[in-house]
Structures are given as structure tokens and as C-alpha cells.
Write an enzyme that holds these catalytic residues in place. Structure first.
Site, PDB file in Angstrom:
ATOM      1  N   ASP A 250      -3.614  -5.460 -19.821  1.00  0.00           N
ATOM      2  CA  ASP A 250      -3.290  -5.909 -21.187  1.00  0.00           C
ATOM      3  C   ASP A 250      -4.522  -5.781 -22.091  1.00  0.00           C
ATOM      4  OD1 ASP A 250      -0.678  -6.943 -20.206  1.00  0.00           O
ATOM      5  OD2 ASP A 250      -1.978  -8.328 -19.129  1.00  0.00           O
TER       6      ASP A 250
ATOM      7  N   HIS B  14       0.237 -13.244 -17.781  1.00  0.00           N
ATOM      8  CA  HIS B  14       0.561 -11.814 -17.806  1.00  0.00           C
ATOM      9  C   HIS B  14       2.081 -11.699 -17.942  1.00  0.00           C
ATOM     10  CE1 HIS B  14       0.573  -7.575 -17.063  1.00  0.00           C
ATOM     11  NE2 HIS B  14       1.367  -7.725 -16.032  1.00  0.00           N
TER      12      HIS B  14
ATOM     13  N   ALA C  87       0.806  -1.229   0.000  1.00  0.00           N
ATOM     14  CA  ALA C  87       0.000   0.000   0.000  1.00  0.00           C
ATOM     15  C   ALA C  87       0.836   1.276   0.000  1.00  0.00           C
ATOM     16  CB  ALA C  87      -0.946  -0.005   1.197  1.00  0.00           C
TER      17      ALA C  87
ATOM     18  N   GLY D 139       3.315   1.570  -2.083  1.00  0.00           N
ATOM     19  CA  GLY D 139       3.915   1.597  -3.418  1.00  0.00           C
ATOM     20  C   GLY D 139       3.145   2.480  -4.380  1.00  0.00           C
TER      21      GLY D 139
END
Length: 334
Positions: free
Chosen positions: A159, A187, A12, A14
Site C-alpha cells: 500500500d 491492510h 510456497a 502459490g
């Protein structure tokens, strides 16, 4: 007003969380009449930064935020959760093999899965963002055996959104005019952005993307590699990884789980592959086209798959199977 829901965001302190927390707090994810108790988890060395984030959330004066809890303790963070957004993970450092990255993250997501198992509601919806997202998600799910596997999903919406916007840019329309693109698989750079079933609105009519673009070589070449490599391109330009677009994609992903997908549209998310009709092995966390209703997703069935697609879908499945094998070696010893 309904009862508050408890929403956890990990990592959190970041930069993805920094872009995400305001959207959660202002009602654009769970709705304008859904009060929220927001729980912020990060590692102990980040607690100073997290206090700054906490102050800012307080200073936003958001009416839906009933409480904000900042903590470095799992027993506080995972208690009675309705939703867990697992953003925090060990980032890849220079010179690091993907294998080393997997090993570090298996430890983190095994612990978080165990904490979900022990403290969270069994109905908790878990969204994994931290990379390698698919395998981290599978690890967390395996470590929380009493929470339904279907409650775990990982983010390939970024994506999906990238694919939509590339088509829109090429055709000079808005991203809203493009629907039903698909991200298959991992991913990672093996993911397969597929527009064989996608539609675009041109002059008020819906047309297939291949028909609208009349540029098969771009669609089978540059378009795919642009979407696959977009994250790296952002890092190269910004010297930081995607945060604003990642936060928007997380918001989209969760909102669709919460409120369902629009009629006639499907979205991409990484989900457990069990029982799919596309020949993808069971027990992988693989990105599929799904529709969502009443907070439950279903595979979009019966889409014809051509040879070009088949090869790409199998390639990314193979990578996921290998990642899973490596991760589970670590899992048994972690």
C-alpha cells in the site's frame, strides 16, 4: 561468507511466493554475501506443484542458496528459523463473509504461531502477508508468547509503494523522488494513505506533497480511494491478485528490517500498537510509520495529526478492534 540463515516461505506453491523466491535466493533481500537455507512450506495437496518450484530454484543455480527444503510438515518447516515469511492463508471465496475468512485463518495462524513457539529461534523475525494480514499477525504473535511481539510485523508496504507511485505519476517524477508517505491502520479498504508528511523531490528541492500538487481535493478523495481499492482493481484486470508487486513489497519490507531505513526516511508496516503516541489502542496490529535500525523498529513520533487524518485513523482502528474481537472468539475455541 557468513553462516547461512534459515528462511521459511509458507504458501510456497502459490503465485506470490513464485514471484518472491528468486529475489530471496539471488541476494537482493538479505545481501549478496548472505548464504540462505530456503524452506518452502505448503499444504499436502500442493506438494506436486511445490516440487516444480523446487526444481526451478535448483535450475536457477543461485550461488547463495545452500539448500532448499520443500515440505508439508510444520516440525520441518519451522525448525531453527531466522526469518518466517507467512504468505499462505485461506483466500476469500465467493459468497464468503469476512467473518468466515477470519475463522478459517485464525486456525491456520494459531497453528503457525504455535509452531514458531515450539521450533523457531526466539530471535526469529516474522512477516505476515496472508490476509487479513493484521489480525493473522496478531493471532500468530499471541500463539507464540515467548517470541517478542516486536518481532512480528505485517505487510502494508505494498500500500505504501502504491501511494508513492500514485503521487509520482501525478507529478511526473519517479517513485524514488517521493518519500515518507504513511499507511495507517489495517491492510483493508479502511486503511488511510496519508501524505501530509510526505516529501517529493522537484528540480533538486524537497517540497511537501500538498504544496507540490496544489490539488487538495484529489489528495483527500481519489488518491485515497485509488490506493485503498488498488488490489481489487488488479484482480478485476488480471483475474488474479497482485503477485509481482506484492513480492517486491515483501522484499522491501524484509530488506528494511535487515539493513535499516535510510536516514531521514520512514516506512509503513503493521506492528504492535503498544505505547504509540497517536492514540491508537494498545494490543492491535496496526500500520504505523516506523524507522528501523539494528533490526529493531521504532515509531516515528510527534507527527502533527489534523482532524481529517484523526477521523480516518480512528475508523481503521475500530475495524481492527472488531476483527480482533471476532478472531479471539474463534481463537479460544479453535
Amino acid at each position: 561468507m557468513s553462516e547461512p540463515i534459515r528462511v521459511l516461505v509458507t504458501g510456497a506453491a502459490g503465485q506470490i511466493a513464485y514471484s518472491l523466491l528468486y529475489s530471496i535466493g539471488n541476494g537482493s533481500v538479505f545481501g549478496k554475501d548472505q548464504p540462505i537455507i530456503l524452506v518452502l512450506l505448503d499444504i499436502t495437496p500442493m506438494m506436486g506443484v511445490l516440487d516444480g518450484v523446487l526444481m526451478e530454484l535448483q535450475d536457477c543455480a543461485l550461488p547463495l542458496l545452500k539448500d532448499v527444503i520443500a515440505t508439508d510438515k510444520e516440525e520441518v518447516a519451522f525448525k531453527d528459523l531466522d526469518v518466517a515469511v507467512l504468505v499462505g492463508s485461506m483466500p476469500r471465496r465467493e459468497g464468503m463473509e469476512r467473518k468466515d475468512l477470519l475463522k478459517a485463518n485464525v486456525r491456520i495462524f494459531k497453528a503457525q504461531g504455535a509452531a514458531l513457539e515450539k521450533y523457531a529461534k526466539k530471535s526469529v523475525k516474522v512477516i505476515v502477508v496472508g490476509n487479513p494480514a493484521n489480525t493473522n499477525c496478531l493471532t500468530a504473535s499471541k500463539s507464540a508468547p515467548s517470541i517478542p511481539k516486536e518481532n512480528f510485523s505485517c505487510l502494508t508496504r505494498l500500500d505504501h509503494n502504491r501511494a508513492k507511485s500514485q503521487i509520482a505519476l501525478k507529478l511526473g517524477v519517479t517513485a524514488e523522488d517521493v518519500k515518507n508517505v504513511i499507511i495507517w491502520g489495517n491492510h483493508s479498504s479502511t486503511q488511510y494513505p496519508d501524505v501530509n508528511h510526505a516529501k517529493v523531490k522537484l528540480q533538486g528541492k524537497e517540497v511537501g506533497v500538498y504544496e507540490a500538487l496544489k490539488d487538495d481535493s484529489w489528495l483527500k478523495g481519489e488518491f485515497i480511494s485509488t490506493v485503498q481499492q488498488r488490489g481489487a482493481a488488479v484482480i478485476k484486470a488480471r483475474k488474479l491478485s497482485s503477485a509481482m508487486s506484492a513480492a517486491k513489497a515483501i522484499s522491501d519490507h524484509i530488506r528494511d528490517i535487515w539493513f535499516g531505513t535510510p536516514e531521514g526516511e520512514f516506512v509503513s508496516m503493521g506492528v504492535i500498537s503498544d505505547g504509540n503516541s497517536y492514540g491508537i489502542p494498545d494490543d492491535l496490529l496496526y500500520s504505523f510509520p516506523v524507522v528501523i535500525k539494528d533490526k529493531s523498529w521504532k515509531f516515528v513520533e510527534g507527527l502533527p495529526i489534523n482532524d481529517f487524518s484523526r477521523e480516518k485513523m480512528d475508523l481503521t482502528a475500530k475495524e481492527l478492534a472488531e476483527e480482533k474481537e471476532t478472531a479471539f472468539e474463534f481463537l479460544s475455541s479453535a
